[in-house]
Design a protein around this motif. Structure first.
Motif: not given
Length: 520
Positions: A469-495
């Motif tokens: 859980x700690x590793x998943x949370x740490x990875x998500x916090x520092x990678x997922x938000x960064x990727x979402x900022x770069x690919x915001x429109x594409x991710x929103x469309x998929x969602x």
């Protein structure tokens, strides 16, 4: 100012509702209008410059004065020579800061009352709030003015508005001053800078003279918001997250803000008080205002919605698709647009790496050895105790460097904080209890399936170890938000596509299930 001129004052005159009142007072032509607000000067929008307000300021039918309610001399100067005061000034209700709200809503209101008495003002109309009778736990059905103030309020804004209202009502009859309090609920319309813009952002990502004022057409909040969003070309919200799921998250967000606010984190939108506000039904009876004030809504709910939608044509979905993103990204906004956002979005690389090293050190020291949650927590507490003790015995200066001592207030849970915690616990408890009460009826099949699915999902996440859980949370916090900022429109469309597909499956399942249910 001529001797025979009749003046009125609108405090907080540049606020959303106050702007409309100012326009109506100017058009009514009974009083000259003095607009009082915090700004040093009045800044008119283009539509105002050529409209009623701009013409009134030019002709002298209206004037602007800078006013800080906390300064009694300012208040006396602003109210001088007026016959009636419309007291509408108040801080932003989303900022849950006791000192701010008390200084304006209570002390500032007392300054207004004192000035009215001293200057022989004839009438004081106070804009209160329907939230003065809301405790954050129990819903309100057809509430009347006879409802008492609750022992504790949902937030500092509501508590201090109630105190201010009580002061205004108590002052009625003092030196000929007549007072009353109006309790509007959920004000909306053209010029709104909070409710509609926030919704669009989300869519893209008791005494005798206190009167309840509503449009007399009760409507569920989310149905109201859906009508606004559909009118602007967006799909109505489809995701339904139970309040008991959001409440712990809101508590975590609020406490995180209290820790990180001094370091740049901005006021979050997800707070326990807002969750409680949006998850309780509240309707009010306006018959007293109708009988005694002859109050009738001059705009119907339908017309008000249409006017609001028309006034936000620039926020329509088709216009948004053509425009490139300006300002902060959604990821940055979700994270508070402060130091936390800069860290998780890698804006400040040094700060990000420092934070990562600290979190990795915590993992290696307390979690990686395979400790259980209790053992890891105990070790962390032991380490914190040793650190605090050593820090406490250090001298005030070491080699010329000042050692900043921790104030005792950091370790004290105030009475107000204790109340907020207790209200939050009660709210979290009541929500699942209401679900269980509904299940006990034996008729809510969709609710039953939701509970089963949620339980299975919780069991799935519960199977993960603390390390994972700690590793998943740490990875998500520092990678997922960064990727979402770069690919915001594409991710929103998929969602959106995934959500639409899920909703279709749900609708198909309901259609297949309901006939069999009816045939039983």
């Amino acid at each position: 100012m001529a001797v025979d001129d009749k003046w009125c004052v609108v405090t907080g005159g540049r606020g959303f509702a106050a702007r409309h009142l100012v326009e109506m007072l100017i058009q009514d032509n009974t009083y000259f209008v003095r607009i009082a607000d915090l700004g040093a000067t009045i800044e008119l929008e283009p539509s105002e410059q050529l409209g009623t307000l701009g013409q009134a300021l030019s002709s002298g039918r209206a004037q602007y004065v800078s006013l800080d309610l906390r300064n009694k001399e300012h208040v006396l100067k602003a109210l001088e020579g007026c016959e009636i005061v419309f007291h509408m000034a108040a801080p932003n209700s989303s900022i849950n800061n006791y000192q701010l709200h008390h200084s304006v809503n209570v002390q500032g209101t007392q300054n207004v009352i004192d000035a009215c008495v001293q200057l022989r003002v004839k009438r004081l109309v106070y804009t209160s709030s329907s939230s003065v009778v809301f405790d954050g736990v129990h819903g309100i059905h057809n509430g009347k003015e006879s409802m008492p103030y609750p022992p504790k309020h949902n937030d500092h804004y509501s508590a201090t508005k109630a105190q201010g209202e009580a002061l205004v009502l108590k002052a009625n009859g003092t030196s000929g001053l007549l007072t009353c309090s109006l309790r509007p609920s959920s004000i909306f319309g053209p010029g709104d800078r909070l409710m509609v813009p926030s919704a669009v952002d989300a869519a893209k990502a008791g005494k005798t003279k206190a009167y309840f004022i509503t449009n007399m057409e009760p409507i569920k909040f989310w149905e109201f918001m859906s009508l606004i969003l559909e009118g602007l070309g967006y799909e109505r919200p489809r995701i339904k997250i139970p309040a008991f799921v959001l409440m712990p998250i809101a508590l975590l967000v609020e406490y995180t803000y209290k820790l990180l606010g001094p370091y740049g984190m901005k006021v979050p939108q997800l707070t326990p008080s807002r969750v409680r506000l949006l998850s309780c039904n509240r309707t009010f009876d306006c018959s007293k205002a109708k009988e005694r004030l002859r109050y009738e809504p001059i705009v119907t709910l339908k017309e008000g919605l249409q006017r609001t939608i028309n006034s936000f044509s620039h926020l329509r979905a088709e216009n948004q698709l053509k425009a490139k993103r300006e300002g902060a990204s959604k990821a940055s906004i979700y994270l508070g647009s402060g130091r936390v956002a800069d860290t998780l979005l890698w804006k400040d690389r040094k700060q990000t790496f420092t934070t990562l090293l600290v979190l990795i050190a915590i993992y290696l020291s307390f979690i990686a050895p395979g400790n259980t949650f209790i053992t890891a927590l105990s070790n962390l507490l032991l380490f914190a105790s040793i650190f605090l003790f050593i820090h406490g015995i250090l001298p005030a200066k070491i080699l010329g460097y000042t050692v900043q001592k921790m104030p005792k207030s950091w370790f004290h849970l105030s009475e107000d904080m204790s109340h907020q915690l207790a209200v939050s616990v009660v709210s979290v408890w009541n929500i699942p209890m209401n679900v269980l009460k509904s299940l006990a009826q034996g008729t809510e099949w969709m609710l039953f399936f939701k509970v089963v699915f949620s339980s299975l999902l919780l069991s799935f996440f519960g199977a993960f170890s603390l390390q994972n859980l700690y590793k998943i949370g740490l990875t998500t916090a520092f990678i997922a938000f960064y990727i979402y900022e770069k690919k915001e429109e594409e991710i929103d469309d998929l969602f959106i596509k995934a959500l639409s597909f899920g909703c279709k499956l749900k609708s198909d399942a309901i259609r297949k299930f309901l006939p069999s249910k009816k045939s039983d």
